[in-house]
Design a protein around this motif. Structure first.
Motif, PDB file in Angstrom:
ATOM      1  N   ALA A 148      18.975  39.514  38.619  1.00 57.30           N
ATOM      2  CA  ALA A 148      19.196  38.637  39.763  1.00 57.30           C
ATOM      3  C   ALA A 148      20.662  38.635  40.190  1.00 57.30           C
ATOM      4  O   ALA A 148      20.993  38.323  41.338  1.00 57.30           O
ATOM      5  CB  ALA A 148      18.739  37.211  39.429  1.00 57.30           C
ATOM      6  N   PHE A 149      21.563  38.983  39.242  1.00 57.36           N
ATOM      7  CA  PHE A 149      22.991  39.009  39.548  1.00 57.36           C
ATOM      8  C   PHE A 149      23.496  40.427  39.836  1.00 57.36           C
ATOM      9  O   PHE A 149      24.701  40.615  40.018  1.00 57.36           O
ATOM     10  CB  PHE A 149      23.795  38.403  38.395  1.00 57.36           C
ATOM     11  N   ALA A 150      22.619  41.407  39.832  1.00 51.29           N
ATOM     12  CA  ALA A 150      23.048  42.771  40.160  1.00 51.29           C
ATOM     13  C   ALA A 150      23.619  42.797  41.573  1.00 51.29           C
ATOM     14  O   ALA A 150      23.006  42.303  42.517  1.00 51.29           O
ATOM     15  CB  ALA A 150      21.866  43.729  40.032  1.00 51.29           C
ATOM     16  N   GLY A 151      24.821  43.346  41.713  1.00 45.70           N
ATOM     17  CA  GLY A 151      25.476  43.376  43.011  1.00 45.70           C
ATOM     18  C   GLY A 151      26.339  42.162  43.299  1.00 45.70           C
ATOM     19  O   GLY A 151      26.934  42.058  44.375  1.00 45.70           O
ATOM     20  N   PHE A 152      26.429  41.227  42.327  1.00 45.53           N
ATOM     21  CA  PHE A 152      27.280  40.034  42.492  1.00 45.53           C
ATOM     22  C   PHE A 152      28.727  40.492  42.624  1.00 45.53           C
ATOM     23  O   PHE A 152      29.246  41.242  41.794  1.00 45.53           O
ATOM     24  CB  PHE A 152      27.119  39.130  41.269  1.00 45.53           C
ATOM     25  N   ARG A 153      29.397  40.047  43.677  1.00 49.53           N
ATOM     26  CA  ARG A 153      30.739  40.561  43.972  1.00 49.53           C
ATOM     27  C   ARG A 153      31.800  39.463  43.818  1.00 49.53           C
ATOM     28  O   ARG A 153      31.660  38.367  44.351  1.00 49.53           O
ATOM     29  CB  ARG A 153      30.784  41.148  45.380  1.00 49.53           C
ATOM     30  N   ILE A 154      32.844  39.828  43.098  1.00 56.91           N
ATOM     31  CA  ILE A 154      33.964  38.919  42.834  1.00 56.91           C
ATOM     32  C   ILE A 154      35.235  39.505  43.431  1.00 56.91           C
ATOM     33  O   ILE A 154      35.614  40.644  43.129  1.00 56.91           O
ATOM     34  CB  ILE A 154      34.167  38.707  41.328  1.00 56.91           C
ATOM     35  N   ALA A 155      35.893  38.746  44.289  1.00 60.80           N
ATOM     36  CA  ALA A 155      37.208  39.145  44.804  1.00 60.80           C
ATOM     37  C   ALA A 155      38.267  38.636  43.841  1.00 60.80           C
ATOM     38  O   ALA A 155      38.350  37.438  43.580  1.00 60.80           O
ATOM     39  CB  ALA A 155      37.430  38.570  46.196  1.00 60.80           C
ATOM     40  N   VAL A 156      39.062  39.547  43.318  1.00 59.28           N
ATOM     41  CA  VAL A 156      40.112  39.192  42.368  1.00 59.28           C
ATOM     42  C   VAL A 156      41.463  39.314  43.067  1.00 59.28           C
ATOM     43  O   VAL A 156      41.824  40.392  43.564  1.00 59.28           O
ATOM     44  CB  VAL A 156      40.084  40.095  41.122  1.00 59.28           C
ATOM     45  N   VAL A 157      42.200  38.213  43.105  1.00 60.63           N
ATOM     46  CA  VAL A 157      43.525  38.224  43.727  1.00 60.63           C
ATOM     47  C   VAL A 157      44.494  37.500  42.803  1.00 60.63           C
ATOM     48  O   VAL A 157      44.164  36.485  42.194  1.00 60.63           O
ATOM     49  CB  VAL A 157      43.494  37.573  45.136  1.00 60.63           C
ATOM     50  N   SER A 158      45.677  38.058  42.677  1.00 56.26           N
ATOM     51  CA  SER A 158      46.656  37.498  41.732  1.00 56.26           C
ATOM     52  C   SER A 158      48.062  37.787  42.218  1.00 56.26           C
ATOM     53  O   SER A 158      48.270  38.604  43.117  1.00 56.26           O
ATOM     54  CB  SER A 158      46.437  38.134  40.351  1.00 56.26           C
ATOM     55  N   ASP A 159      49.017  37.099  41.619  1.00 60.29           N
ATOM     56  CA  ASP A 159      50.441  37.391  41.830  1.00 60.29           C
ATOM     57  C   ASP A 159      50.788  37.475  43.318  1.00 60.29           C
ATOM     58  O   ASP A 159      51.390  38.441  43.773  1.00 60.29           O
ATOM     59  CB  ASP A 159      50.821  38.688  41.107  1.00 60.29           C
ATOM     60  N   ILE A 160      50.410  36.444  44.033  1.00 60.86           N
ATOM     61  CA  ILE A 160      50.716  36.371  45.466  1.00 60.86           C
ATOM     62  C   ILE A 160      52.207  36.127  45.677  1.00 60.86           C
ATOM     63  O   ILE A 160      52.813  36.631  46.610  1.00 60.86           O
ATOM     64  CB  ILE A 160      49.861  35.267  46.127  1.00 60.86           C
ATOM     65  N   HIS A 161      52.800  35.337  44.802  1.00 61.32           N
ATOM     66  CA  HIS A 161      54.256  35.109  44.777  1.00 61.32           C
ATOM     67  C   HIS A 161      54.841  34.681  46.122  1.00 61.32           C
ATOM     68  O   HIS A 161      55.767  35.322  46.656  1.00 61.32           O
ATOM     69  CB  HIS A 161      54.989  36.345  44.255  1.00 61.32           C
ATOM     70  N   LEU A 162      54.313  33.592  46.655  1.00 65.03           N
ATOM     71  CA  LEU A 162      54.950  32.984  47.823  1.00 65.03           C
ATOM     72  C   LEU A 162      56.356  32.550  47.434  1.00 65.03           C
ATOM     73  O   LEU A 162      56.592  32.085  46.320  1.00 65.03           O
ATOM     74  CB  LEU A 162      54.134  31.774  48.283  1.00 65.03           C
ATOM     75  N   GLY A 163      57.297  32.723  48.335  1.00 68.43           N
ATOM     76  CA  GLY A 163      58.679  32.374  48.010  1.00 68.43           C
ATOM     77  C   GLY A 163      59.607  32.731  49.149  1.00 68.43           C
ATOM     78  O   GLY A 163      59.186  32.752  50.321  1.00 68.43           O
ATOM     79  N   PRO A 164      60.864  33.072  48.855  1.00 66.01           N
ATOM     80  CA  PRO A 164      61.818  33.379  49.920  1.00 66.01           C
ATOM     81  C   PRO A 164      61.437  34.583  50.767  1.00 66.01           C
ATOM     82  O   PRO A 164      61.795  34.654  51.940  1.00 66.01           O
ATOM     83  CB  PRO A 164      63.120  33.656  49.139  1.00 66.01           C
ATOM     84  N   LEU A 165      60.687  35.535  50.174  1.00 63.43           N
ATOM     85  CA  LEU A 165      60.380  36.768  50.892  1.00 63.43           C
ATOM     86  C   LEU A 165      58.954  36.844  51.423  1.00 63.43           C
ATOM     87  O   LEU A 165      58.663  37.656  52.296  1.00 63.43           O
ATOM     88  CB  LEU A 165      60.632  37.984  49.983  1.00 63.43           C
ATOM     89  N   LEU A 166      58.050  36.039  50.897  1.00 71.29           N
ATOM     90  CA  LEU A 166      56.653  36.057  51.326  1.00 71.29           C
ATOM     91  C   LEU A 166      56.216  34.640  51.681  1.00 71.29           C
ATOM     92  O   LEU A 166      56.374  33.725  50.866  1.00 71.29           O
ATOM     93  CB  LEU A 166      55.747  36.625  50.223  1.00 71.29           C
ATOM     94  N   GLY A 167      55.644  34.479  52.881  1.00 67.83           N
ATOM     95  CA  GLY A 167      55.291  33.134  53.333  1.00 67.83           C
ATOM     96  C   GLY A 167      53.873  33.030  53.849  1.00 67.83           C
ATOM     97  O   GLY A 167      52.973  33.740  53.415  1.00 67.83           O
ATOM     98  N   ARG A 168      53.684  32.165  54.809  1.00 62.78           N
ATOM     99  CA  ARG A 168      52.352  31.810  55.302  1.00 62.78           C
ATOM    100  C   ARG A 168      51.592  33.015  55.862  1.00 62.78           C
ATOM    101  O   ARG A 168      50.380  33.152  55.642  1.00 62.78           O
ATOM    102  CB  ARG A 168      52.484  30.713  56.374  1.00 62.78           C
TER     103      ARG A 168
END
Length: 376
Positions: A148-168
């Protein structure tokens, strides 16, 4: 301790640079003084970039963080290329030892080669770091997974590091990409921001627009503790994200079940918030598969011992600056992509942002879409 070590490394790198690019390539005292002053000024710029942003805030810090971190990227590759050129320098040391003209020519040639190579590599790395993250799609066969879970998809996102160089705008792009992928669940595995909610809360706001069938789950990374983890936990909860603090949730498809657990980062031990895998897995049905969110790959040893099926991690940035990934591999069991420890899969995303220099070489930013399959 980190700042002391970082300061020592920065000083040594600039001393080496002074020796090879100033002392070895100049004949007159005047040009040597000019070069010396320039190297000292650049070293001070890097030191300020590494230490002042947390005190001054992202809005002020961006004025010196951009040139400081860009120079740090060039510095890294200048040192790398010059160290590689030490080999031919060593081989030719006897033939040029008594010929000052040839020695000066070789030193200047090496300086030019290093300068051109470092600038080119850094420029390419900036384009990679600031460009659109790759959407990596990976299939993972899971034992005990109900069809029943075959094909279950997970989006993995990490280390976005908002700060002086990366914003909204950075956050908005990530949210748009994840939503367009039409996933079942979003897993954020730490290091969202380098600053307080007061400074970066607006930059994180687009996370409220993340859409998936089962919601967005997150765990802390080491940088959450440097920035004030409790305020970020409260803010992300306000934005509708689900915090897994040594806890788990169960996803169902009819009678089929999939556990999603999360533990705090190992850095939490110094903040009275240590990871507790036993607590996260307590009371679960051992017949059900479990996916674990844990910021650092090094936590996989405990996960494998506990029978976790899949651990999702970040932290490494894929090495970020080649060949630095060799150093990362000494501390972490996985640097990038899918690997296996005993019967436990470990997936490490390169991360969607960067820390320090806005440069990525050999490790492009990514959002990973993991599709679960039934292991035969």
């Amino acid at each position: 301790m980190f700042l002391v070590v970082a300061a020592a490394v920065v000083v040594l790198m600039h001393l080496y640079l002074w020796k090879r690019l100033v002392s070895d390539t100049t004949r007159t005292a005047r040009w040597r003084r000019v070069g010396t002053v320039a190297v000292i000024a650049l070293a001070v710029l890097v030191a300020a970039t590494l230490t002042l942003p947390r005190r001054l805030g992202p809005e002020v810090a961006q004025w010196f963080a951009w040139p400081g971190y860009l120079w740090f990227g060039v510095l890294f590759y200048l040192v790398v290329v010059l160290l590689v050129l030490e080999l031919p320098r060593f081989a030719l040391r006897r033939t040029v030892a008594t010929d000052e003209g040839r020695r000066l020519f070789l030193a200047r040639s090496a300086a030019v080669v290093a300068g051109v190579a470092a600038t080119g590599i850094t420029a390419s790395g900036v384009v990679s770091a600031l460009g659109t993250p790759e959407l990596r799609r990976v299939s993972v066969p899971i034992r005990r997974l109900d069809p029943a879970f075959a094909g279950f998809r997970i989006a993995v996102v990490s280390d976005i590091h908002l700060g002086p160089l990366l914003g909204r705008s950075h956050t908005e792009r990530l949210v748009r990409m994840i939503n367009e992928a039409d996933v079942d669940l979003v897993a954020m595995v730490g290091d969202l921001a380098d600053g307080t909610v007061a400074e970066l809360g607006r930059a994180a706001e687009p996370l409220r627009d993340l859409v998936s069938r089962e919601g967005t789950f997150f765990v802390t990374g080491n940088h959450e503790y440097y920035s004030g983890h409790q305020q970020w936990i409260t803010e992300l909860d306000r934005l509708g994200l689900h915090y897994l603090r040594n806890t788990r949730d169960t996803i169902t498809r009819g009678s089929a079940r999939l556990d999603v657990a999360g533990v705090t980062d190992v850095t939490g031990r110094s903040f009275d918030d240590a990871p507790d895998l036993a607590a996260a897995l307590s009371g679960r049905d051992g017949a059900d598969p479990v996916v674990l969110l844990a910021h650092q790959p090094v936590q996989v040893d405990s996960a494998a011992a506990a029978g976790v099926d899949l651990q999702l991690s970040g932290h490494t940035h894929g090495g970020q600056l080649y060949p630095f990934h060799h150093v990362v591999a000494l501390a972490q069991p996985g640097v990038s992509g899918l690997s296996q420890v005993d019967d436990t899969w470990l997936y490490v995303t390169n991360g969607a942002g960067f820390w320090g220099p806005p440069v990525r070489v050999g490790a492009p930013p990514d959002i990973s879409i993991l599709e679960l399959g039934v292991r035969r």
